[in-house]
Design a protein around this motif. Structure first.
Motif, PDB file in Angstrom:
ATOM      1  N   TRP A   1       1.698   6.380  -7.044  1.00 31.94           N
ATOM      2  CA  TRP A   1       0.549   7.173  -7.488  1.00 31.94           C
ATOM      3  C   TRP A   1       0.835   8.669  -7.364  1.00 31.94           C
ATOM      4  O   TRP A   1       0.510   9.453  -8.235  1.00 31.94           O
ATOM      5  CB  TRP A   1      -0.665   6.781  -6.650  1.00 31.94           C
ATOM      6  CG  TRP A   1      -1.879   7.620  -6.909  1.00 31.94           C
ATOM      7  CD1 TRP A   1      -2.610   7.684  -8.054  1.00 31.94           C
ATOM      8  CD2 TRP A   1      -2.492   8.519  -5.994  1.00 31.94           C
ATOM      9  NE1 TRP A   1      -3.633   8.560  -7.913  1.00 31.94           N
ATOM     10  CE2 TRP A   1      -3.591   9.101  -6.635  1.00 31.94           C
ATOM     11  CE3 TRP A   1      -2.219   8.892  -4.673  1.00 31.94           C
ATOM     12  CZ2 TRP A   1      -4.421  10.028  -6.027  1.00 31.94           C
ATOM     13  CZ3 TRP A   1      -3.041   9.799  -4.061  1.00 31.94           C
ATOM     14  CH2 TRP A   1      -4.132  10.371  -4.729  1.00 31.94           C
ATOM     15  N   LYS A   2       1.516   9.057  -6.255  1.00 36.42           N
ATOM     16  CA  LYS A   2       1.761  10.475  -6.010  1.00 36.42           C
ATOM     17  C   LYS A   2       2.948  11.001  -6.811  1.00 36.42           C
ATOM     18  O   LYS A   2       2.888  12.096  -7.367  1.00 36.42           O
ATOM     19  CB  LYS A   2       1.995  10.702  -4.522  1.00 36.42           C
ATOM     20  CG  LYS A   2       2.123  12.149  -4.158  1.00 36.42           C
ATOM     21  CD  LYS A   2       1.954  12.364  -2.682  1.00 36.42           C
ATOM     22  CE  LYS A   2       2.041  13.837  -2.422  1.00 36.42           C
ATOM     23  NZ  LYS A   2       1.293  14.272  -1.313  1.00 36.42           N
TER      24      LYS A   2
ATOM     25  N   VAL B   1       0.841  -1.202   0.000  1.00 36.00           N
ATOM     26  CA  VAL B   1       0.000   0.000   0.000  1.00 36.00           C
ATOM     27  C   VAL B   1       0.877   1.254   0.000  1.00 36.00           C
ATOM     28  O   VAL B   1       0.629   2.205  -0.762  1.00 36.00           O
ATOM     29  CB  VAL B   1      -0.973  -0.004   1.202  1.00 36.00           C
ATOM     30  CG1 VAL B   1      -1.618   1.357   1.400  1.00 36.00           C
ATOM     31  CG2 VAL B   1      -2.027  -1.080   1.022  1.00 36.00           C
ATOM     32  N   LEU B   2       1.916   1.267   0.827  1.00 39.93           N
ATOM     33  CA  LEU B   2       2.798   2.438   0.873  1.00 39.93           C
ATOM     34  C   LEU B   2       3.519   2.651  -0.459  1.00 39.93           C
ATOM     35  O   LEU B   2       3.640   3.789  -0.930  1.00 39.93           O
ATOM     36  CB  LEU B   2       3.798   2.298   2.015  1.00 39.93           C
ATOM     37  CG  LEU B   2       3.217   2.368   3.435  1.00 39.93           C
ATOM     38  CD1 LEU B   2       4.306   2.091   4.473  1.00 39.93           C
ATOM     39  CD2 LEU B   2       2.575   3.719   3.682  1.00 39.93           C
TER      40      LEU B   2
ATOM     41  N   GLY C   1       2.419   1.657  -3.384  1.00 34.35           N
ATOM     42  CA  GLY C   1       1.372   2.109  -4.319  1.00 34.35           C
ATOM     43  C   GLY C   1       1.072   3.584  -4.163  1.00 34.35           C
ATOM     44  O   GLY C   1       0.926   4.304  -5.159  1.00 34.35           O
ATOM     45  N   ILE C   2       0.950   4.076  -2.929  1.00 34.79           N
ATOM     46  CA  ILE C   2       0.696   5.503  -2.682  1.00 34.79           C
ATOM     47  C   ILE C   2       1.854   6.344  -3.211  1.00 34.79           C
ATOM     48  O   ILE C   2       1.638   7.383  -3.850  1.00 34.79           O
ATOM     49  CB  ILE C   2       0.454   5.759  -1.183  1.00 34.79           C
ATOM     50  CG1 ILE C   2      -0.876   5.133  -0.753  1.00 34.79           C
ATOM     51  CG2 ILE C   2       0.486   7.250  -0.872  1.00 34.79           C
ATOM     52  CD1 ILE C   2      -1.113   5.158   0.746  1.00 34.79           C
ATOM     53  N   TYR C   3       3.089   5.906  -2.987  1.00 37.19           N
ATOM     54  CA  TYR C   3       4.257   6.651  -3.465  1.00 37.19           C
ATOM     55  C   TYR C   3       4.267   6.729  -4.992  1.00 37.19           C
ATOM     56  O   TYR C   3       4.473   7.796  -5.571  1.00 37.19           O
ATOM     57  CB  TYR C   3       5.547   5.994  -2.958  1.00 37.19           C
ATOM     58  CG  TYR C   3       6.795   6.692  -3.430  1.00 37.19           C
ATOM     59  CD1 TYR C   3       7.288   7.802  -2.749  1.00 37.19           C
ATOM     60  CD2 TYR C   3       7.465   6.263  -4.570  1.00 37.19           C
ATOM     61  CE1 TYR C   3       8.417   8.458  -3.189  1.00 37.19           C
ATOM     62  CE2 TYR C   3       8.598   6.915  -5.024  1.00 37.19           C
ATOM     63  CZ  TYR C   3       9.077   8.010  -4.329  1.00 37.19           C
ATOM     64  OH  TYR C   3      10.189   8.664  -4.769  1.00 37.19           O
TER      65      TYR C   3
END
Length: 163
Positions: free
Chosen positions: A151-152, A144-145, A147-149
Motif C-alpha cells: 500500500w505504501k 498485514v505487513l 499489505g502495508i508495504y
C-alpha cells in the motif's frame, strides 16, 4: 570403590550372567510405550565372529569402519550448506560407526529417544492446536505487513522491462 556398587562403601552387587556385549543378542529394556516393549541390541561390535577372533583383523576392521563412517559424516557436513540431505547423511555415517563403536550406539539411542519424544509431544492434541493457532497468527501478521508495504510503496519490479 567397586564399579558394581550402587553406594560408596556398599557391597558390590553380583554381576548378571548376561551374554557378552556384541554377541548379537537382544535385550528387553524397561521402556514400555503404549503396551509395546522396545528391544535394543546389546552394545558392542557387530563384526562377524571370524573377524573378532583375530585382534589384528578386528583392529583393521574397526579402522576401516571408522574411515568409511568419517567419509560419510564429512559428506553430510558438506551437504549442510549445499543442496542435499545433510542431516540424513550424517546420521547414516553415525549408523555406520554404530556397527562397531559403543559411543556411536549410545549417541544413536539418545537421538532416537529424543526424536520419539518430540514426535509424541507434537502429536498431542493440545500442542497441535496451539501450534496451528500460532501459525495462523504468524501468517496473519506477515500478510498485514506485506499489505502495508504494498500500500505504501506499491509493487516495483527490480528489472526494467520498458527499456
Amino acid at each position: 570403590m567397586n564399579a558394581e556398587s550402587d553406594e560408596r562403601g556398599g557391597a558390590a552387587a553380583p554381576a548378571d550372567p548376561a551374554p557378552a556385549a556384541g554377541d548379537g543378542h537382544k535385550s528387553v529394556t524397561g521402556d514400555v510405550t503404549e503396551g509395546v516393549v522396545k528391544e535394543e541390541r546389546e552394545l558392542g561390535s557387530r563384526a562377524p565372529g571370524f573377524i573378532k577372533a583375530s585382534r589384528a583383523l578386528h583392529l583393521s576392521w574397526q579402522v576401516g569402519v571408522f574411515v568409511v563412517g568419517l567419509a560419510v559424516v564429512a559428506a553430510g557436513v558438506v551437504m549442510l550448506p549445499l543442496p542435499g540431505p545433510g542431516w540424513l547423511v550424517i546420521f547414516g555415517g553415525m549408523a555406520i560407526w554404530a556397527t562397531e563403536f559403543v559411543w556411536a550406539q549410545l549417541v544413536l539411542r539418545w537421538t532416537r529417544r529424543k526424536v520419539t519424544e518430540a514426535a509424541q509431544r507434537a502429536l498431542d492434541p493440545k500442542v497441535r492446536q496451539r501450534n496451528i493457532i500460532l501459525t495462523v497468527i504468524g501468517l496473519v501478521i506477515i500478510a498485514v505487513l506485506v499489505g502495508i508495504y504494498v500500500w505504501k510503496f506499491g509493487i516495483v519490479m527490480p528489472w526494467k522491462i520498458d527499456e
